[in-house]
Design a protein around this motif. Structure first.
Motif, PDB file in Angstrom:
ATOM      1  N   SER A 120       0.843  -1.193   0.000  1.00  0.00           N
ATOM      2  CA  SER A 120       0.000   0.000   0.000  1.00  0.00           C
ATOM      3  C   SER A 120       0.878   1.242   0.000  1.00  0.00           C
ATOM      4  CB  SER A 120      -0.934   0.007   1.211  1.00  0.00           C
ATOM      5  OG  SER A 120      -0.199   0.007   2.423  1.00  0.00           O
ATOM      6  N   ARG A 121       0.275   2.365  -0.330  1.00  0.00           N
ATOM      7  CA  ARG A 121       0.987   3.641  -0.328  1.00  0.00           C
ATOM      8  C   ARG A 121       0.336   4.579   0.681  1.00  0.00           C
ATOM      9  NH1 ARG A 121       3.453   4.666  -6.144  1.00  0.00           N
ATOM     10  NH2 ARG A 121       4.486   6.378  -5.052  1.00  0.00           N
ATOM     11  N   GLY A 122       1.170   5.441   1.259  1.00  0.00           N
ATOM     12  CA  GLY A 122       0.648   6.460   2.141  1.00  0.00           C
ATOM     13  C   GLY A 122      -0.114   7.521   1.360  1.00  0.00           C
ATOM     14  N   ASN A 123      -0.869   8.356   2.068  1.00  0.00           N
ATOM     15  CA  ASN A 123      -1.675   9.382   1.408  1.00  0.00           C
ATOM     16  C   ASN A 123      -0.833  10.350   0.590  1.00  0.00           C
ATOM     17  OD1 ASN A 123      -4.054   8.363   2.417  1.00  0.00           O
ATOM     18  ND2 ASN A 123      -4.004   9.651   4.246  1.00  0.00           N
ATOM     19  N   SER A 124       0.381  10.585   1.009  1.00  0.00           N
ATOM     20  CA  SER A 124       1.263  11.494   0.294  1.00  0.00           C
ATOM     21  C   SER A 124       1.900  10.831  -0.921  1.00  0.00           C
ATOM     22  CB  SER A 124       2.369  11.995   1.223  1.00  0.00           C
ATOM     23  OG  SER A 124       3.183  10.903   1.616  1.00  0.00           O
TER      24      SER A 124
END
Length: 124
Positions: free
Chosen positions: A71-75
């Motif tokens: 997964s990726r962070g919001n940024s």
């Protein structure tokens, strides 16, 4: 200076879980595909997971599918690897990777930036 810094590795018993993190800096990594690879002693580095720049597409080999989640962070400049139901054969140094232009979906994958790696050890 481009940097990918991994964290979260360690020792865990078989069946346990770990969450790896990778923090990216130095470029606009929000537009890069990100991924994870691993290398066990005496073996070649192998692909583990990839996520595209938008976070909308992911890719896993059969060896980890259903157990690992990327997964990726919001940024969009941090990437995570949640590893569940770990097995002794998952023991390896895990590397964060970044690529542009769909490189992580190529065979073999084309990686433009590597992290230094974090050790994951799964005991039986």
């Amino acid at each position: 200076q481009v940097q990918l810094v991994e964290s979260g590795g360690g020792l865990v018993q078989a069946g346990g879980s770990l969450r790896l993190s990778c923090a990216a800096s130095g470029r606009t990594f929000s537009s890069y595909d990100m991924g994870w690879f691993r290398q066990a002693p005496g073996k070649e580095r192998e692909f583990v997971a990839a996520i595209d720049w938008s976070g909308g597409s992911t890719l896993y080999p059969d060896s980890v599918k259903g157990r690992f989640t990327i997964s990726r962070g919001n940024s969009k400049i941090a990437v995570y690897l949640q590893m569940n139901s770990l097995k002794p054969e998952d023991t390896a140094v895990y590397y964060c990777a970044a690529a542009s232009g769909g490189g992580l979906w190529e065979l073999p994958p084309v990686v433009h930036y590597w992290g230094q790696g974090t050790q994951v050890t799964v005991s039986s």
